[in-house]
Design a protein around this motif. Structure first.
Motif, PDB file in Angstrom:
ATOM      1  N   ILE A 103       0.684  -1.289   0.029  1.00 35.79           N
ATOM      2  CA  ILE A 103      -0.022   0.081  -0.047  1.00 35.79           C
ATOM      3  C   ILE A 103       1.010   1.299   0.100  1.00 35.79           C
ATOM      4  O   ILE A 103       0.490   2.229  -0.879  1.00 35.79           O
ATOM      5  CB  ILE A 103      -1.191   0.102   1.295  1.00 35.79           C
ATOM      6  N   SER A 104       1.885   1.167   0.873  1.00 32.87           N
ATOM      7  CA  SER A 104       2.647   2.605   1.003  1.00 32.87           C
ATOM      8  C   SER A 104       3.291   3.001  -0.320  1.00 32.87           C
ATOM      9  O   SER A 104       3.396   3.895  -0.941  1.00 32.87           O
ATOM     10  CB  SER A 104       3.445   2.759   2.038  1.00 32.87           C
ATOM     11  N   VAL A 107       0.883   3.968  -2.886  1.00 30.53           N
ATOM     12  CA  VAL A 107       0.488   5.458  -2.944  1.00 30.53           C
ATOM     13  C   VAL A 107       1.475   6.222  -3.463  1.00 30.53           C
ATOM     14  O   VAL A 107       1.145   7.218  -3.989  1.00 30.53           O
ATOM     15  CB  VAL A 107       0.020   5.654  -1.405  1.00 30.53           C
ATOM     16  N   CYS A 108       2.944   5.971  -3.254  1.00 28.93           N
ATOM     17  CA  CYS A 108       4.028   6.852  -3.671  1.00 28.93           C
ATOM     18  C   CYS A 108       4.608   6.607  -5.090  1.00 28.93           C
ATOM     19  O   CYS A 108       5.834   6.758  -5.211  1.00 28.93           O
ATOM     20  CB  CYS A 108       5.038   6.541  -2.500  1.00 28.93           C
ATOM     21  N   CYS A 145       8.558   1.436   4.348  1.00 32.75           N
ATOM     22  CA  CYS A 145       7.541   2.250   3.667  1.00 32.75           C
ATOM     23  C   CYS A 145       7.846   3.652   3.747  1.00 32.75           C
ATOM     24  O   CYS A 145       7.261   4.532   2.896  1.00 32.75           O
ATOM     25  CB  CYS A 145       6.283   1.735   4.517  1.00 32.75           C
ATOM     26  N   ASP A 146       8.662   4.038   4.736  1.00 29.80           N
ATOM     27  CA  ASP A 146       9.070   5.538   4.852  1.00 29.80           C
ATOM     28  C   ASP A 146       9.795   5.978   3.718  1.00 29.80           C
ATOM     29  O   ASP A 146      10.250   6.955   3.502  1.00 29.80           O
ATOM     30  CB  ASP A 146       9.651   5.887   6.286  1.00 29.80           C
ATOM     31  N   ARG A 147      10.579   5.051   3.022  1.00 30.18           N
ATOM     32  CA  ARG A 147      11.223   5.198   1.870  1.00 30.18           C
ATOM     33  C   ARG A 147      10.690   4.686   0.551  1.00 30.18           C
ATOM     34  O   ARG A 147      11.412   4.212  -0.289  1.00 30.18           O
ATOM     35  CB  ARG A 147      12.712   4.744   1.962  1.00 30.18           C
ATOM     36  N   ALA A 148       9.414   4.790   0.442  1.00 28.69           N
ATOM     37  CA  ALA A 148       8.576   4.162  -0.712  1.00 28.69           C
ATOM     38  C   ALA A 148       8.770   5.106  -1.930  1.00 28.69           C
ATOM     39  O   ALA A 148       9.077   6.293  -1.697  1.00 28.69           O
ATOM     40  CB  ALA A 148       7.369   4.199  -0.370  1.00 28.69           C
TER      41      ALA A 148
ATOM     42  N   VAL B 245       4.965   7.088  10.216  1.00 27.88           N
ATOM     43  CA  VAL B 245       3.884   7.431   9.003  1.00 27.88           C
ATOM     44  C   VAL B 245       4.618   7.189   7.777  1.00 27.88           C
ATOM     45  O   VAL B 245       5.864   7.657   7.656  1.00 27.88           O
ATOM     46  CB  VAL B 245       3.873   8.858   9.321  1.00 27.88           C
ATOM     47  N   SER B 246       3.655   6.914   6.862  1.00 27.86           N
ATOM     48  CA  SER B 246       4.085   6.714   5.332  1.00 27.86           C
ATOM     49  C   SER B 246       3.060   6.993   4.509  1.00 27.86           C
ATOM     50  O   SER B 246       1.937   7.265   5.094  1.00 27.86           O
ATOM     51  CB  SER B 246       4.646   5.291   5.004  1.00 27.86           C
ATOM     52  N   GLY B 247       3.368   7.653   3.425  1.00 27.73           N
ATOM     53  CA  GLY B 247       2.326   8.034   2.442  1.00 27.73           C
ATOM     54  C   GLY B 247       3.103   9.389   2.153  1.00 27.73           C
ATOM     55  O   GLY B 247       4.033   9.829   2.138  1.00 27.73           O
ATOM     56  N   PRO B 252       8.334  11.273   5.946  1.00 22.89           N
ATOM     57  CA  PRO B 252       7.954   9.906   6.462  1.00 22.89           C
ATOM     58  C   PRO B 252       9.035   9.478   7.548  1.00 22.89           C
ATOM     59  O   PRO B 252      10.319   9.675   7.055  1.00 22.89           O
ATOM     60  CB  PRO B 252       7.653   9.120   5.287  1.00 22.89           C
ATOM     61  N   GLY B 253       8.601   8.550   8.371  1.00 22.06           N
ATOM     62  CA  GLY B 253       9.601   7.940   9.181  1.00 22.06           C
ATOM     63  C   GLY B 253       8.993   7.467  10.255  1.00 22.06           C
ATOM     64  O   GLY B 253       7.870   7.054  10.457  1.00 22.06           O
ATOM     65  N   ALA B 254       9.608   6.773  11.362  1.00 19.28           N
ATOM     66  CA  ALA B 254       9.473   6.054  12.456  1.00 19.28           C
ATOM     67  C   ALA B 254      10.228   6.878  13.623  1.00 19.28           C
ATOM     68  O   ALA B 254      11.240   7.024  13.549  1.00 19.28           O
ATOM     69  CB  ALA B 254       9.908   4.578  12.480  1.00 19.28           C
TER      70      ALA B 254
END
Ligand code: FMN
Ligand code: SF4
Ligand code: FES
Lengths: 174, 447
Positions: A103-104, A107-108, A145-148, B245-247, B252-254
């Protein structure tokens, strides 16, 4: 041994022949994994992965050899092997590209990466290039996912993809 | 602000190896527990800490341990299994802990094993986490050489050994009873409960399965005590939480933050708000299997008690943001494609229902949907509710769908009236087939 009927002896010979189809290194690596479990079947996924690391995939012959080594029937072992998407029961290219379709990444910009890769390689998802260099497969979330968008090529993770970056990455895998 | 779980972790750097890790206070909890506490005392601390499972369900950890048979008559060996399968889409927290501080994982396993008197520990790691595998192997080797693993740890009569098991894909392996079958070398189909794994688990022996992040809390509870631990939190459940948080957000990050940090703070302060040109529409608070929340829920604290007030679950605490450039129907289609593909195929409502759901969503995206199909989707959210399938995968698949139907109903209807995806010109619009043969070895008919 002398009390065994010839039929049994033949089976044992076949069995040993199957096991010796594995290389010494493969057998040693599998034996090492088996030390971690109270029974041999528990090591079967690790064993299949040893073979796959050395041969690229798990052929019917390799599967039979591993089954013989673990004391499983090949049907039993295949039912486990085919459960997993990362055990290859068909040949794959020299390098496998795993593009995250979760999903992420979706979206990206996953779709742009997919189209870019398909155009660049001239193949669709699930196919191998005619020169045998790349197989292109979808994979679920790679936990980055934060690096999508992301993909893995063989064992390496590549993050924050753009079409230019994808092109550069592919060059690292001759 | 204290960050016990991540204080040793530097982005993109090597983790602390044994000597440095010990210098930073590492393995203190093992010395303390083995030398000054009984297993029951360790269990009591964990119960009082109010630690709840970080793998998605939020079950109180101390309570889970209390079901393990203890004493001389308890069946042996007992097992402790770390669930490091992290495959829930949108979740990227366990990777951080495993790669960033492998010795913390080993220390966590040793004290936890002592508490339940486990003899053997397995780390069940997904295959794709190769860096984590290499680092864990090295940490296990170092710990064994130093006498933290093996026979009679630190001269006590407690013995414990850890093995790393690397898997080969499939989301269902993360479901704790399917994971046990996977470890035994069988197809990873969930098991019926009861009996619960705490009593009848791996090879029929008492087994605790625990998420990576959950276990990483234990050494800090033992070393610094319950009072300290509970004060880390802003809410009722103790400790910190690794949120993500992603999108299409700016950063975005943790981050490791106090349990109970609000969604708004995560989204606006830590993630920096939406990217320029993107507007917020909703978010899945804790991975793909949690129901969507919208604007009105942003002030809810991210903890196990509060998120249900918005009709969702905290899940893994790593959220996925839906923006206005992304088609909500496509979003749902992507999620249901995942769940349909990953259904283990054991029970019919799940694999039939999920692939039907996915097909309907695809036809909506292709501009071929009908109004009555929205009712079919709604029907599935009821037919695949908790208790109607063998495990929690199918209900987890219905949570986001049910909420998207609720909050984005007009967008579903627009697809039908306009006979096209209104986002079709966006990168994720309905202009390309998103279905293709999955990898050759899958035999479950999920499509
Ligand atoms: C389909 C499915 C997949 C799951 N995947 C994971 C996972 O990858 N990691 C995890 O820790 N828990 C996962 N869980 C939850 C586990 O079943 C279990 O509740 C958890 O490992 C317990 O640990 P905890 O109490 O520490 O959270 C999954 C559950 C389901 C139904
Ligand atoms: S609900 Fe789905 S994943 Fe769970 S046992 Fe049934 S078929 Fe398998
Ligand atoms: S969704 Fe692609 S890495 Fe998580």
């Amino acid at each position: 041994m002398s009390s065994l009927r010839s039929h049994d002896r033949e089976l044992i010979t076949q069995h040993s022949a199957l096991i010796t189809m594995l290389s010494d290194v493969e057998r040693a690596e599998i034996e090492e994994e088996l030390l971690h479990y109270p029974d041999k079947q528990a090591g079967c996924v690790e064993a299949l992965k040893v073979v796959q690391r050395h041969r690229g995939w798990v052929s019917d012959e390799s599967l039979k050899s591993v089954a013989a080594l673990l004391g499983m029937t090949s049907e039993e072992l295949d039912s486990v092997a085919t459960f997993y998407n990362l055990i290859f029961r068909k040949p794959v290219g020299r390098h496998v590209i795993f593009l995250c379709d979760s999903i992420s990444c979706w979206v990206c910009g996953y779709d742009i990466m997919r189209k870019g890769l398909q155009n660049r390689l001239g193949i669709s998802m699930g196919e191998t290039t005619p020169d045998g260099r790349f197989t292109l497969l979808p994979i679920v979330c790679l936990g980055a996912c934060d690096r999508a968008p992301t993909m893995m090529v063989d064992d390496d993770l590549h993050e924050d993809l753009t079409t230019e970056k994808v092109d550069r990455v592919l060059e690292q895998y001759p | 602000m204290e960050r016990p779980l991540t204080h040793n972790i530097k982005p993109r750097a090597e983790p602390l190896w044994l000597a440095e890790y010990e210098k930073a206070g590492g393995y203190e909890s093992v010395r303390k527990a083995l030398r000054t506490m009984t297993p029951e005392e360790v269990q009591k601390l964990v119960t009082e800490s109010t630690l709840r499972g970080r793998g998605g369900a939020g079950f109180p950890t101390g309570k889970k341990w209390s079901f393990v048979p203890m004493g001389a008559d308890a069946p042996r060996p007992k097992y402790l299994v770390v669930n490091a399968d992290e495959m829930e889409p949108g979740t990227f927290k366990d990777r951080l802990l495993l790669e960033g501080d492998p010795h913390q994982m080993i220390e966590s396993m040793i004290v936890s094993a002592y508490a339940i008197q486990a003899d053997v520990g397995y780390i069940f790691l997904r295959m794709e986490y190769g860096i984590a595998a290499a680092r864990l192997r090295k940490a296990i080797k170092e710990a064994r050489a130093k006498g933290y693993l093996g026979r009679n740890l630190l001269g006590s009569d407690f013995s414990f050994e850890i093995y790393l098991h690397t898997s080969a894909g499939r989301y269902i392996c993360g479901e704790e009873t399917a994971l046990l079958n996977a470890l035994e070398g069988k197809r990873a189909i969930p098991r019926a409960k009861p009996p619960f794994p705490q009593v009848v688990g791996l090879w029929g022996k008492p087994t605790i399965v625990q998420n990576v992040e959950t276990l990483c809390n234990i050494p800090h509870i033992i070393t610094h005590g319950v009072e300290w631990y509970r004060r880390l939190s802003r809410g009722k459940d103790g400790g910190t939480k690794i949120y993500g948080v992603s999108g299409n957000v700016k950063r975005p990050g943790a981050w490791e933050l106090p349990m109970g940090t609000s969604i708004r703070e995560l989204l606006e302060e830590h993630a920096g708000g939406m990217k320029d040109g993107f507007a917020f529409r909703g978010l899945l608070p804790g991975g793909a299997s949690t129901a969507m929340l919208v604007e009105e829920h942003l002030d809810l604290p991210m903890d196990f008690e509060s998120i249900p007030q918005g009709g969702s679950r905290m899940g893994t605490g790593t959220m996925i943001v839906l923006d206005d450039h992304t088609c909500p129907v496509g979003f749902a289609q992507n999620l249901e494609h995942f769940f349909a593909q990953e259904s283990c195929g054991w029970c019919t409502p799940c694999w039939e229902g999920l692939s039907w759901t996915e097909r309907i969503l695809q036809s909506l995206e292709d501009g071929q949907g009908r109004m009555d199909e929205i009712d079919v989707l709604t029907m599935h959210t009821k037919l695949l509710a908790p208790g109607r399938t063998f495990c929690a995968l199918a209900p987890g698949a219905m949570d986001p769908l049910q909420s998207l139907l609720k909050y984005c109903r007009a967008d579903f209807e627009r697809h039908i009236h306009e006979k096209r995806c209104p986002w079709r010109d966006e990168p994720n619009g309905a202009d390309g087939a998103r279905t293709w043969p999955v990898s050759s070895s899958m035999i479950v008919p999920t499509r």
